[in-house]
Design a protein around this motif. Sequence first.
Motif, short mmCIF file in Angstrom:
data_model
loop_
_atom_site.label_atom_id
_atom_site.label_comp_id
_atom_site.label_asym_id
_atom_site.label_seq_id
_atom_site.Cartn_x
_atom_site.Cartn_y
_atom_site.Cartn_z
N ILE A 511 33.77 35.87 27.42
CA ILE A 511 34.50 34.62 27.15
C ILE A 511 35.97 34.78 27.52
CG2 ILE A 511 35.38 33.16 25.29
CD1 ILE A 511 32.63 32.35 26.12
N ASP A 512 36.58 35.91 27.15
CA ASP A 512 37.99 36.14 27.48
C ASP A 512 38.22 36.12 28.98
OD1 ASP A 512 38.69 36.29 24.84
OD2 ASP A 512 38.63 38.48 24.73
N LEU A 513 37.29 36.68 29.74
CA LEU A 513 37.41 36.66 31.20
C LEU A 513 37.27 35.24 31.74
CD1 LEU A 513 35.32 39.85 32.05
CD2 LEU A 513 37.79 39.58 32.34
N LEU A 514 36.37 34.46 31.16
CA LEU A 514 36.18 33.08 31.60
C LEU A 514 37.36 32.19 31.25
CD1 LEU A 514 32.39 32.53 30.73
CD2 LEU A 514 33.42 32.61 33.02
N LYS A 515 38.05 32.53 30.17
CA LYS A 515 39.23 31.73 29.80
C LYS A 515 40.34 31.88 30.83
CE LYS A 515 38.59 31.55 24.78
NZ LYS A 515 39.09 32.02 23.45
N VAL A 516 40.35 33.00 31.54
CA VAL A 516 41.33 33.21 32.60
C VAL A 516 40.96 32.40 33.84
CG1 VAL A 516 42.41 34.90 34.12
CG2 VAL A 516 41.91 35.49 31.73
N THR A 517 39.69 32.48 34.23
CA THR A 517 39.20 31.73 35.40
C THR A 517 37.76 31.32 35.15
OG1 THR A 517 40.57 33.09 36.86
CG2 THR A 517 38.84 31.77 37.89
N SER A 518 37.49 30.03 35.36
CA SER A 518 36.12 29.53 35.24
C SER A 518 35.95 28.40 36.26
CB SER A 518 35.86 29.00 33.83
OG SER A 518 34.56 28.47 33.72
N PRO A 519 34.85 28.44 37.07
CA PRO A 519 33.79 29.44 37.07
C PRO A 519 34.19 30.71 37.82
CG PRO A 519 33.36 27.81 38.75
CD PRO A 519 34.59 27.34 38.03
N GLN A 520 33.40 31.76 37.60
CA GLN A 520 33.55 33.01 38.34
C GLN A 520 32.19 33.45 38.86
OE1 GLN A 520 36.02 36.30 36.97
NE2 GLN A 520 36.75 35.04 35.25
N ALA A 521 32.20 34.09 40.01
CA ALA A 521 30.95 34.62 40.56
C ALA A 521 30.35 35.61 39.58
CB ALA A 521 31.21 35.28 41.90
N GLU A 523 28.47 38.29 39.79
CA GLU A 523 28.63 39.73 40.05
C GLU A 523 30.08 40.17 39.83
OE1 GLU A 523 26.37 42.02 40.47
OE2 GLU A 523 24.82 40.48 40.28
N GLU A 524 31.00 39.27 40.15
CA GLU A 524 32.42 39.60 39.99
C GLU A 524 32.79 39.75 38.52
OE1 GLU A 524 36.83 37.68 40.94
OE2 GLU A 524 35.02 36.83 41.87
N ILE A 525 32.36 38.78 37.70
CA ILE A 525 32.72 38.84 36.27
C ILE A 525 31.94 39.95 35.57
CG2 ILE A 525 31.02 37.13 35.47
CD1 ILE A 525 33.16 36.10 33.54
N LYS A 526 30.74 40.23 36.04
CA LYS A 526 29.98 41.35 35.47
C LYS A 526 30.71 42.66 35.70
CE LYS A 526 25.52 43.72 35.72
NZ LYS A 526 24.18 43.75 36.38
N SER A 527 31.27 42.81 36.91
CA SER A 527 32.01 44.02 37.23
C SER A 527 33.27 44.13 36.37
CB SER A 527 32.38 44.02 38.72
OG SER A 527 33.20 45.11 39.04
N LYS A 528 33.97 43.01 36.21
CA LYS A 528 35.20 43.02 35.41
C LYS A 528 34.92 43.36 33.95
CE LYS A 528 37.74 39.49 38.06
NZ LYS A 528 38.26 38.09 38.00
N SER A 529 33.77 42.93 33.45
CA SER A 529 33.45 43.15 32.03
C SER A 529 33.20 44.61 31.70
CB SER A 529 32.22 42.33 31.63
OG SER A 529 31.04 42.90 32.20
N GLU A 530 32.80 45.42 32.73
CA GLU A 530 32.50 46.83 32.55
C GLU A 530 31.41 47.07 31.51
OE1 GLU A 530 36.20 48.78 31.71
OE2 GLU A 530 36.97 48.51 33.75
N LEU A 531 30.51 46.08 31.37
CA LEU A 531 29.38 46.23 30.45
C LEU A 531 28.19 46.84 31.18
CD1 LEU A 531 29.50 42.73 28.66
CD2 LEU A 531 30.33 44.92 27.76
N SER A 532 27.37 47.57 30.44
CA SER A 532 26.15 48.10 31.03
C SER A 532 25.21 46.94 31.35
CB SER A 532 25.46 49.06 30.06
OG SER A 532 25.00 48.34 28.92
N PHE A 559 27.13 31.49 39.64
CA PHE A 559 28.46 31.42 39.04
C PHE A 559 28.34 31.19 37.53
CE2 PHE A 559 29.49 30.80 43.40
CZ PHE A 559 30.81 31.23 43.55
N VAL A 560 29.22 31.84 36.79
CA VAL A 560 29.24 31.69 35.34
C VAL A 560 30.37 30.71 34.99
CG1 VAL A 560 29.42 32.85 33.11
CG2 VAL A 560 28.47 34.07 35.09
N ASN A 561 30.03 29.69 34.17
CA ASN A 561 30.98 28.65 33.79
C ASN A 561 31.22 28.67 32.28
OD1 ASN A 561 31.50 26.55 36.18
ND2 ASN A 561 29.39 27.31 36.33
#
Length: 563
Positions: A511-521, A523-532, A559-561
């Motif tokens: 959610i914090d990543l989406l608050k910066v930019t939405s929507p995001q690709a 794969e891109e947001i998954k990489s930024k999240s650093e989650l398994s 894309f994640v919105n």
Amino acid sequence: MQLSEQERVRRDKLTTLKGMGINPYPADQFHYTHTSTQVKENFEEGKKVVVAGRLMSRRIQGKASFAELQDGEGRVQVYFNRDEICTGEDKTLYNEVYKKLLDIGDFIGIEGELFTTMVGEKTIKVLDFKLLSKSLKPLPLPKKDREGHEYDGFQDAEQRYRQRYVDLVVNPGVKDIFKKRSALFTAMRNFFNEKGYMEVETPILQSIPGGAAARPFITHHNALDIPLYLRIANELYLKRLIVGGFDGVYEFSKNFRNEGMDRTHNPEFTAMEIYVSYKDYNWMMEFTENLLEYCALQVNGTTKTMFKEHHVDFKAPYKRVTMTAAIIQFTGFDITGKSEEELRTAALEMNLEVNETMGKGKLIDEIFGEKCEGKFIEPTFIIDYPKEMSPLCKEHRDNPDLTERFELMVCGKEIANAYSELNDPIEQRERFEDQMKLSQKGDDEATEFIDYDFLRALEYGMPPTSGLGIGMDRLIMFLTNNPSIQEVLFFPQMRPEKKKVELTEEEKVVIDLLKVTSPQALEEIKSKSELSNKKWDKAIKGLRSKDQATVDKTNEGLFVNLV
């Protein structure tokens, strides 16, 4: 009830404390000898003191710790030393209770002695302490970066107004606003009392909502089986008391108007109204400017204040401008002698929204409000209103088309309204009947009630009287430079709170990543999240099920919105 990790930890600590025989919420009185202010102002090295307050910060360094205690007046530094607190072999009070089981936000009582640190900080050395109340929710305290700049504080306006109790704890400047609000009421009371005027109380529940043109709240009295209204004004009751023989009466009244909400209007607000016999509006203008000069000095220590970008000086005297002259000045249109149709045509030519339900008074009010009101920054009396705008006001002694009324404008807003009060019962009845006709015509702000008991009171005779009403909430806005009325009310009216959605730590990351930019690709947001992969899949599934985010397929991919 879903609890955060911090809340669960605090409840576990609560259980541990009870298991140790420590009551987290003791009932007995705690006798303190000093406040934080008194400690600093009457500081003496080695002086024994007892203080109480909320633990707001601490820096634990092994067997020693510096902390801050906050009470109703401010903060004071306290110093915990294991061997000073635990003089024997048992170090539990420091090692277990203080270091592990206390949290920021807990109330504690401290016995100690004063000393000055090597850097000159006035501090209390703790000799003993007692837990007075365990805090189960963490305070949203601001954080600081390496340069000392604060961030991530409790600044969201909606949350601050809903949780004013938290706002007051973590934002010290907020408490100062309400101290000034209290000082304003005290100053005004003192001003009136010194002149011999009496504070009174009048009904909040009224069978007839009178004294102003406004839409009331309605309720029902079961025992009497009658409708009752929350008062929109207390004017007619205060005038009854003048009829009854009091020379001067005033009241700070809670009024209620079932109308819109914005930055300067709340459905529940505080007004002050005062009525003084044998006076007129000329006397009341001088009285008002002297009153406000006095109040500004008592609240701020000066008559000068800032409101937004404006410099305002409440020092008497104030400029006086007739309503007719004000409208001519800013529109070039002279309202003198104009018919209802001429006024409506002029208003339409000024691109104002008017309709057939609006009478002369409403049309003139619309022209003044839209074209003139906002132009008056320094305190200015707008005087001599057309009769149609003032059904409770005495006819002007020199012009039968006008009334002896003024409103005080500051920074484009009205903060005071006053009349030479109408005391002719026959003319008052006619004015009420004219208002009834406007109401039947469709004007929802014209009164649809006639208070026949008030007319009966006037028939017994009311001496020449002048009355004044001041919006206390709006006045304190100007004195504290707050453009929003919600900032000067402890508990402003709010829309019902939406049910809070509890998120997992992984969901919060997304959610914090989406608050910066939405929507995001995706794969891109998954990489930024650093989650398994497993945590990412669980987080996205959870956010979709809670209607917090969507995953949409486009020609460019997934894309994640943010919802």
